[in-house]
Structure formats: C-alpha cells, structure tokens
Motif scaffolding. Structure first.
Motif, PDB file in Angstrom:
ATOM      1  N   UNK A  87       0.857  -1.188   0.000  1.00 47.07           N
ATOM      2  CA  UNK A  87       0.000   0.000   0.000  1.00 47.07           C
ATOM      3  C   UNK A  87       0.894   1.239   0.000  1.00 47.07           C
ATOM      4  N   UNK A  88       0.709   2.091  -0.973  1.00 46.55           N
ATOM      5  CA  UNK A  88       1.466   3.350  -1.066  1.00 46.55           C
ATOM      6  C   UNK A  88       0.493   4.515  -0.937  1.00 46.55           C
ATOM      7  N   UNK A  89       0.834   5.443  -0.036  1.00 45.26           N
ATOM      8  CA  UNK A  89      -0.003   6.622   0.206  1.00 45.26           C
ATOM      9  C   UNK A  89       0.741   7.860  -0.260  1.00 45.26           C
ATOM     10  N   UNK A  90       0.119   8.635  -1.113  1.00 45.48           N
ATOM     11  CA  UNK A  90       0.694   9.861  -1.679  1.00 45.48           C
ATOM     12  C   UNK A  90      -0.113  11.038  -1.114  1.00 45.48           C
ATOM     13  N   UNK A 127      -2.019   2.658   8.605  1.00 43.38           N
ATOM     14  CA  UNK A 127      -1.900   3.768   9.549  1.00 43.38           C
ATOM     15  C   UNK A 127      -2.925   4.867   9.263  1.00 43.38           C
ATOM     16  N   UNK A 128      -3.542   5.367  10.334  1.00 41.33           N
ATOM     17  CA  UNK A 128      -4.536   6.446  10.305  1.00 41.33           C
ATOM     18  C   UNK A 128      -5.863   5.998   9.689  1.00 41.33           C
ATOM     19  N   UNK A 129      -5.882   4.869   8.997  1.00 40.17           N
ATOM     20  CA  UNK A 129      -7.131   4.395   8.413  1.00 40.17           C
ATOM     21  C   UNK A 129      -7.722   3.251   9.218  1.00 40.17           C
ATOM     22  N   UNK A 130      -6.878   2.563   9.987  1.00 37.89           N
ATOM     23  CA  UNK A 130      -7.334   1.428  10.755  1.00 37.89           C
ATOM     24  C   UNK A 130      -7.468   0.180   9.904  1.00 37.89           C
ATOM     25  N   UNK A 148     -10.875   6.233   1.089  1.00 34.22           N
ATOM     26  CA  UNK A 148     -12.061   6.688   1.802  1.00 34.22           C
ATOM     27  C   UNK A 148     -11.844   6.651   3.307  1.00 34.22           C
ATOM     28  N   UNK A 149     -11.102   5.621   3.774  1.00 32.94           N
ATOM     29  CA  UNK A 149     -10.840   5.517   5.208  1.00 32.94           C
ATOM     30  C   UNK A 149      -9.885   6.594   5.692  1.00 32.94           C
ATOM     31  N   UNK A 150      -9.056   7.146   4.776  1.00 35.37           N
ATOM     32  CA  UNK A 150      -8.086   8.181   5.159  1.00 35.37           C
ATOM     33  C   UNK A 150      -8.652   9.594   5.042  1.00 35.37           C
ATOM     34  N   UNK A 151      -9.737   9.761   4.312  1.00 39.31           N
ATOM     35  CA  UNK A 151     -10.314  11.092   4.129  1.00 39.31           C
ATOM     36  C   UNK A 151     -10.731  11.662   5.488  1.00 39.31           C
ATOM     37  N   UNK A 159      -3.927   6.959  -3.084  1.00 39.87           N
ATOM     38  CA  UNK A 159      -3.506   5.633  -2.639  1.00 39.87           C
ATOM     39  C   UNK A 159      -3.381   4.691  -3.839  1.00 39.87           C
ATOM     40  N   UNK A 160      -2.345   3.887  -3.806  1.00 40.69           N
ATOM     41  CA  UNK A 160      -2.205   2.800  -4.787  1.00 40.69           C
ATOM     42  C   UNK A 160      -1.934   1.501  -4.039  1.00 40.69           C
ATOM     43  N   UNK A 161      -2.435   0.407  -4.587  1.00 37.33           N
ATOM     44  CA  UNK A 161      -2.267  -0.910  -3.966  1.00 37.33           C
ATOM     45  C   UNK A 161      -1.727  -1.869  -5.024  1.00 37.33           C
TER      46      UNK A 161
END
Length: 382
Positions: A87-90, A127-130, A148-151, A159-161
C-alpha cells in the motif's frame, strides 16, 4: 482287450470334442452367442467392411468425459485471505506521510508501507485508516476503499495498492507433470492449459493422460488430447481447484491363433487393425481362420445407432464383435482403415482344418497310450 480299450477311449473323445484343448471359443460358439433371442443375445456381430470402418470414423470422436461443465466465470483478479499487499499513500501536503511545502508550490510526500497480509477477516491494517476490508476487491477497488478511510485524517490522500504475493488465487497441480505444486492464476493465465504449462507439462503422450479437475465434492474428467485440441475443454479455472493428471495407458489385447497372445501398449497417434496385427506377428500361419478375424468392443451408443445395431447398451457401452474376412483382398484395405480403440480384444479362432489336425493328434496320443497299456499288460502276464 486292446481293441476294447481303444474303442472306449475314441468314443469318449468323439463324444467330448468340445473338451479338445483350444486357445479360445470357436467361430460357431461365438455365432451362437449372438443368435439368442432379442432379449437374450449377449452381443451383436457386425460384418466389417471398408464402408463400416469409414462410418465409424465419421461418427463423433470417442467420448472420454468433458471439463466443459467446470468452466468458471468467477473473477480471479480479486484480493483474498493470505494475499500480501503493498500500500502506497501519496499526500500532497506531506503532513503525515512525509514531505512539506514551499512558497512556490506544494511539495508532495509519499510513503510505501510495509507489506500487509490480508487477515482472516479479509482486512488489512493501514496507519490512520485502521482496519480496512479488502477481500473480494480488485487492487484498484482496495485503493479506493483505503482512500475513503483516510479522508478527513490525511489531506487529499492518493492511494495505490499492488499485489506482492498471490496466495489466494492459486490452484494445485499434481500427478503426471514435471513441476507439481501450487500455481497462481491471473487474468491472462487462468485456463487449464496455462497451469499445466506452468507445471512444466507432462512427459507422457497426451493420448495416455487423463485430466481431473476436483472442485468441492465434484470431479470433472477428460483426456488431455481433448483439452489440448477442443476450445470448450480448455476451461477457465477458479481459486482452490485441484488439477490432477493421471497416466492411463491405452492398450489392446490379442488372443487366439495370432503370432502372440499379449497386451500391447498403443503408440502415439492412431492404430489401425492392420498395424495392431503386425505388432503381434500377424495371424498364425496354418492355424488361424483368416475368414473370421474378430474385434471385441464395447461400442459407443452413437456409433451403434449409426450402424443400425439394436443390441441394448450396458454401462460400458454396446457389446459388439466386428468380424473381418482377411482372405478377400478388400479385407486388407478394411484392416488399414479400421481404428483400434483402447481395451479392444482382437481374436482369431482356429481354422476347421487346424481343429481337425489337433483332434487327430489327440487320437494318436490316445492310441499310443492304449498301445503302451497293451504291451505292459502282455509283459505282466508273461
């Protein structure tokens, strides 16, 4: 006394001609088995000529099972339990996932999280999304679910997976393959031939290999030749399938007045009656009845119907004896056209002259025994 004993033995022999040693039933005995009433006949006898041989070949290919009913439409590009995801978060602002800002532009920040394994509940922890449920989703859909969980917690996250390890969308390949084991399925590699190729293929001739697909409590089977030659048999698999390749050698048997009484492995490709006979040395010269070379077979019902055979079918097929006259020139052409099937029995009864010769040989043996008894009795009395 000698004459009396000889007469008794000869009469006993003549009265029990059916007990003369033989290597199979006589032609007449086989005919009697087919002459019983309509409900009592054991088999049908079909005169074999070139037209019959060609009609058999023109009928549908031999039935050996089918995999078509096991074709799956279930998607295989979805995430499942045990899969590992990257999981990559930008984050444009970079407040939580690195980076910062400047007076001229917003400097982006991003972070690739450690590989996460989908748990039994079908979720991964971010992280932060649970805990985010991703089982049954594609990687694109999973990325959207994590976003959506990070918004509200991360500023405009992107996010990319990516799938790091495919553990759920796999099948198991066993048996007659060079590299058995678990093989992954993908959108461009999901048919049965794909996974057999991934397992290194089989070292056996395709004609001698049966493919079984086990799914739940059902098993589907077909010859590998059908799978490799018929589009409908090269089915799409689904996760959890068990594919097994078994070696089932094709063989025919020979009995009677032939060059050899044996069981013969069929070579790759088609085997004609002429080829089958030549592999065992042909007919026994001077003993075989060339007018009545027979092939015993449980025939396919559709072939029996095409030939006008009314013999009832058994669980194995319609019992048929094909009888060929090899004393006629056409018989050789027919033998070169008639195809032998696995489990066929080729039989050549003895000619009548051979039976008579064998009978008189037995009479000579009896006469010799009587002579020995007479001589022994004379010497004893003297």
């Amino acid at each position: 006394m000698k004459r009396s004993v000889l007469a008794v033995l000869i009469l006993a022999t003549l009265g029990g001609c059916s007990t003369v040693p033989r290597d199979g039933p006589s032609g007449r005995a086989i005919e009697r088995g087919a002459e019983a009433g309509a409900n009592g006949a054991s088999y049908a006898i079909v005169p074999l000529d070139y037209a019959v041989a060609e009609r058999i070949k023109a009928t549908a290919a031999p039935y050996g099972g089918s995999l078509a009913a096991a074709a799956s439409t279930r998607p295989i590009d979805v995430i499942g339990e045990g899969d590992q995801l990257i999981v990559s978060v930008f984050e444009p602002g970079g407040a939580l996932f690195g980076g910062g800002s400047s007076s001229t532009n917003v400097r982006s920040g991003g972070q690739a999280l450690p590989a996460a394994t989908v748990d039994r509940a079908g979720a991964v922890s971010v992280p932060y999304a649970g805990s985010v449920h991703v089982a049954g989703l594609t990687t694109t859909e999973a990325a959207a679910a994590i976003r959506r969980a990070l918004v509200g917690k991360v500023g405009n996250p992107q996010v990319s997976v990516a799938l790091a390890e495919n553990a759920s969308n796999t099948v198991t390949v066993l048996g007659e393959v060079r590299s058995p084991g678990r093989k992954p399925l993908s959108v461009n590699s999901n048919t049965i031939l794909d996974v057999i190729a991934a397992a290194g293929g089989s070292a056996r001739p395709t004609q001698d290999v049966r493919v079984d697909v086990r799914r739940g409590d059902q098993t589907y089977s077909a010859p590998l030749t059908s799978v490799s030659s018929e589009f409908a048999e090269n089915i799409r698999l689904q996760a959890g399938d068990l594919v097994s390749l078994s070696y089932v050698p094709r063989r025919y048997s020979t009995f009677g007045a032939l060059g050899a009484i044996t069981q013969v492995d069929m070579p790759a490709g088609e085997t004609t009656l002429a080829g089958a006979l030549s592999r065992v040395g042909g007919l026994n010269d001077g003993a075989a009845n060339a007018r009545s070379v027979m092939v015993f077979r449980f025939e396919r019902p559709e072939v029996a119907q095409a030939l006008g055979i009314t013999q009832p079918a058994t669980i194995r097929g319609v019992p048929v004896i094909y009888r060929l006259n090899l004393e006629e020139g056409e018989g050789l052409f027919t033998a070169g056209s008639f195809l032998i099937q696995p489990e066929d029995i080729i039989y050549a009864p003895r000619a009548l002259s051979a039976e008579v010769s064998k009978f008189f040989g037995l009479i000579q043996q009896v006469t010799r025994v009587v002579y020995d008894l007479s001589v022994t009795s004379t010497l004893t009395n003297n």
